[in-house]
Design a protein around this motif. Sequence first.
Motif, mmCIF file in Angstrom:
data_model
loop_
_atom_site.group_PDB
_atom_site.id
_atom_site.type_symbol
_atom_site.label_atom_id
_atom_site.label_comp_id
_atom_site.label_asym_id
_atom_site.label_seq_id
_atom_site.Cartn_x
_atom_site.Cartn_y
_atom_site.Cartn_z
ATOM 1 N N GLY A 1 6.996 -13.745 6.641
ATOM 2 C CA GLY A 1 8.010 -12.859 6.076
ATOM 3 C C GLY A 1 7.811 -12.475 4.615
ATOM 4 N N ARG A 2 6.612 -12.739 4.079
ATOM 5 C CA ARG A 2 6.300 -12.382 2.683
ATOM 6 C C ARG A 2 7.304 -12.943 1.676
ATOM 7 N N ALA A 3 7.764 -12.095 0.730
ATOM 8 C CA ALA A 3 8.496 -12.633 -0.419
ATOM 9 C C ALA A 3 9.903 -13.125 -0.061
ATOM 10 N N ASN B 1 10.499 2.251 5.345
ATOM 11 C CA ASN B 1 10.470 0.928 5.965
ATOM 12 C C ASN B 1 9.385 -0.020 5.459
ATOM 13 N N ASN B 2 8.220 0.466 5.157
ATOM 14 C CA ASN B 2 7.163 -0.360 4.557
ATOM 15 C C ASN B 2 6.096 0.572 3.971
ATOM 16 N N ASN B 3 5.067 -0.012 3.388
ATOM 17 C CA ASN B 3 4.076 0.830 2.728
ATOM 18 C C ASN B 3 3.234 1.615 3.737
ATOM 19 N N ALA B 4 3.083 1.056 4.944
ATOM 20 C CA ALA B 4 2.376 1.797 5.988
ATOM 21 C C ALA B 4 3.132 3.101 6.276
ATOM 22 N N ALA B 5 4.446 3.006 6.358
ATOM 23 C CA ALA B 5 5.278 4.192 6.586
ATOM 24 C C ALA B 5 5.183 5.141 5.395
ATOM 25 N N MET C 1 -12.125 2.812 2.639
ATOM 26 C CA MET C 1 -11.728 3.057 4.022
ATOM 27 C C MET C 1 -11.257 1.742 4.639
ATOM 28 N N ILE C 2 -10.030 1.334 4.333
ATOM 29 C CA ILE C 2 -9.620 -0.044 4.601
ATOM 30 C C ILE C 2 -8.940 -0.267 5.948
ATOM 31 N N GLU C 3 -9.004 -1.510 6.357
ATOM 32 C CA GLU C 3 -8.141 -2.004 7.445
ATOM 33 C C GLU C 3 -7.364 -3.182 6.869
ATOM 34 N N ILE C 4 -6.032 -3.147 7.021
ATOM 35 C CA ILE C 4 -5.217 -4.256 6.531
ATOM 36 C C ILE C 4 -4.484 -4.867 7.695
ATOM 37 N N GLY C 5 -4.991 -5.940 8.209
ATOM 38 C CA GLY C 5 -4.280 -6.677 9.266
ATOM 39 C C GLY C 5 -3.804 -5.796 10.415
ATOM 40 N N LYS D 1 -6.364 7.850 -3.142
ATOM 41 C CA LYS D 1 -7.004 6.632 -3.663
ATOM 42 C C LYS D 1 -6.284 5.449 -3.030
ATOM 43 N N VAL D 2 -7.053 4.485 -2.521
ATOM 44 C CA VAL D 2 -6.456 3.320 -1.875
ATOM 45 C C VAL D 2 -6.962 2.077 -2.579
ATOM 46 N N HIS D 3 -6.040 1.222 -2.976
ATOM 47 C CA HIS D 3 -6.471 -0.023 -3.612
ATOM 48 C C HIS D 3 -7.074 -0.929 -2.551
ATOM 49 N N PRO D 4 -8.333 -1.321 -2.712
ATOM 50 C CA PRO D 4 -8.943 -2.187 -1.692
ATOM 51 C C PRO D 4 -8.382 -3.591 -1.816
ATOM 52 N N SER D 5 -7.117 -3.748 -1.385
ATOM 53 C CA SER D 5 -6.375 -4.980 -1.635
ATOM 54 C C SER D 5 -7.079 -6.235 -1.145
ATOM 55 N N ASN D 6 -7.606 -6.174 0.108
ATOM 56 C CA ASN D 6 -8.022 -7.436 0.710
ATOM 57 C C ASN D 6 -9.526 -7.669 0.736
ATOM 58 N N ASP E 1 -1.845 7.885 -4.775
ATOM 59 C CA ASP E 1 -2.434 6.588 -5.118
ATOM 60 C C ASP E 1 -1.700 5.482 -4.367
ATOM 61 N N ASP E 2 -2.361 4.908 -3.338
ATOM 62 C CA ASP E 2 -1.783 3.772 -2.621
ATOM 63 C C ASP E 2 -2.225 2.504 -3.346
ATOM 64 N N VAL E 3 -1.330 1.971 -4.189
ATOM 65 C CA VAL E 3 -1.724 0.790 -4.969
ATOM 66 C C VAL E 3 -1.491 -0.510 -4.200
ATOM 67 N N GLY E 4 -0.866 -0.429 -3.041
ATOM 68 C CA GLY E 4 -0.731 -1.615 -2.182
ATOM 69 C C GLY E 4 0.365 -2.567 -2.628
ATOM 70 N N SER E 5 -0.021 -3.553 -3.428
ATOM 71 C CA SER E 5 0.914 -4.635 -3.749
ATOM 72 C C SER E 5 2.009 -4.223 -4.714
ATOM 73 N N GLY E 6 1.716 -3.265 -5.573
ATOM 74 C CA GLY E 6 2.775 -2.713 -6.408
ATOM 75 C C GLY E 6 3.302 -3.615 -7.497
ATOM 76 N N GLY F 1 7.490 -3.166 -1.056
ATOM 77 C CA GLY F 1 8.582 -3.819 -1.776
ATOM 78 C C GLY F 1 8.521 -5.333 -1.671
ATOM 79 N N ASP F 2 7.779 -5.844 -0.656
ATOM 80 C CA ASP F 2 7.804 -7.294 -0.426
ATOM 81 C C ASP F 2 6.484 -7.975 -0.756
ATOM 82 N N LYS F 3 5.638 -7.288 -1.517
ATOM 83 C CA LYS F 3 4.435 -7.973 -2.015
ATOM 84 C C LYS F 3 4.724 -8.399 -3.458
ATOM 85 N N LEU F 4 4.022 -7.826 -4.428
ATOM 86 C CA LEU F 4 4.196 -8.331 -5.794
ATOM 87 C C LEU F 4 5.552 -7.984 -6.415
HETATM 88 C C1 LIG Z 1 -0.371 -4.070 2.207
HETATM 89 C C2 LIG Z 1 -0.907 -2.711 2.052
HETATM 90 C C3 LIG Z 1 -0.460 -1.657 2.852
HETATM 91 C C4 LIG Z 1 0.560 -1.883 3.933
HETATM 92 O O1 LIG Z 1 1.776 -2.217 3.362
HETATM 93 P P1 LIG Z 1 2.983 -2.764 4.296
HETATM 94 O O2 LIG Z 1 4.128 -2.854 3.345
HETATM 95 O O3 LIG Z 1 2.521 -4.069 4.828
HETATM 96 O O4 LIG Z 1 3.201 -1.763 5.352
HETATM 97 C C5 LIG Z 1 -0.971 -0.395 2.662
HETATM 98 N N1 LIG Z 1 -1.905 -0.176 1.709
HETATM 99 C C6 LIG Z 1 -2.382 -1.151 0.902
HETATM 100 C C7 LIG Z 1 -3.433 -0.845 -0.113
HETATM 101 C C8 LIG Z 1 -1.901 -2.460 1.043
HETATM 102 O O5 LIG Z 1 -2.350 -3.436 0.264
#
Ligand SMILES: *Cc1c(COP(=O)(O)O)cnc(C)c1O
Length: 462
Positions: A94-96, A149-153, A175-179, A222-227, A255-260, A291-294
């Motif tokens: 459930g993250r944060a 609803n989430n960052n994917a949305a 060109m990422i895949e996140i889980g 631009k996508v942050h290569p988070s993982n 700019d998809d920064v991911g964790s924010g 919203g539920d990462k950093l």
């Molecule tokens: C985690 C992440 C997502 C997905 O975010 P969710 O809130 O899990 O949907 C999308 N892009 C990046 C770069 C991420 O790190």
Amino acid sequence: MPNPFRNLPSVNQLLEIEPLKKMVKTVNHNVVADGVRTFLDDLRTQVSNAAEDIAIPTASEIATRVADWLEKSEQPALRPVINGTGILLHTGLGRAPLCSDAINAVSDIASGYASVELDLASGSRGQRIRAVESILCELTGAEAAAVVNNNAAATMLALAALASGKEVVVSRGQMIEIGGSYRLPDVMKCSGCELREVGTTNKTHPADFENAIGENTGALLKVHPSNFEVVGFTRSVSLEEMVHIGSQHNIPVIDDVGSGALVDFSRFGLSDEPVVSQSVKQGADVVLFSGDKLVGGPQCGIIVGKKKHVQRILRNPLMRAMRVGKMTLAALNATLLCYRNQDLDGNQIPLLRMLSIPSENLKLRAGRIAEQIEHLSGFKSAISEPCQSMLGGGSVPTQQIDSWCVSMETESMSVDALANQLRNGEPAVIGRIHNDRLVLDLRTIHPQYDILLVELLSKVVG
Ligand SMILES: *Cc1c(COP(=O)(O)O)cnc(C)c1O
């Protein structure tokens, strides 16, 4: 041959015996009767399949076992968990965790009606984003905001609203895949955009973007290569370079920064996480983050950026399908207020609090807990030792956080059996298995659980 089932009580007989008799009064009668029937069927199968005679339990034993079993099956699948994995933003857990202000705000708002889409000052209909828009703009420096609803949305919506039917240019290195099933090429397709990859896995140059831009270009992404991390001979195009190219061609930059991160996480010893306000300042047209990462708040996806783009996003029909409810808005607003109050070292936000606990403090707790476990019967050894926690949630994969854990081994139980018992306890405890020992990392365990942990271990092994 005597019938082995002769002594089995009937369903009706069992329903007259405690604790089932009492249970029928509080739980739906049919549920209890069905439970008894299923249990008796199982028992008959067991007896028929047994190689030799097995003792049939007494009616009272059966009643107790059925009641226990029914009680267990009443437990919700979603239950609180003590997180001993050391992964701070564990997506599976459930993250944060929310701060207390957020919990109170949810509780206030959930139990009644709320001004979700009503401007109380004027009495006119308002947009639900108003609940958090001004604080989001204040913290990020953006002109406008949207929450889904989430960052994917957020990614799907931004792409659909700004570039549907057009090409979106992305570096191959991003060109990422996140889980799960979140893969950028698939997301792009679902949003109705055409993916235009440029550069190579390790190197992308500004000219690659320049050359890819044509009549049908809808956005630069631009996508942050988070993982993951690409090291060695690398070149990526900075946000500033992308903004420069985008503005020359009048193409928005997403700019998809991911964790924010809303603050610079180097204060917690973590570098490399882009700060949202930096992105905004560098001129990204739209910035997306969770919203539920950093942020350390509720699950949601946050979109901030220039007014004209955010308004297109808010007006897109998908917005309605992805919007958040009042509880999320309440929790997000309360979490964001903690940032405004700059109380980051008082650390009201659990994620930030867990990140900033000194290792010395964890070492003391680990030592105390290990000593108590050593004294429990059934344990071969329990020691405290240094370990590494991880941020998780696809953030900062290569950076680890110094921590302390309790590592234990029982006399007769396998480590898998111990982990299994703890996971099925009340509350559930999730640890790590390392070198055939069960490890509980204290950075993600609230100190209020230290005594309870020892009690649970004593119950499970003793
Ligand atoms: C985690 C992440 C997502 C997905 O975010 P969710 O809130 O899990 O949907 C999308 N892009 C990046 C770069 C991420 O790190």
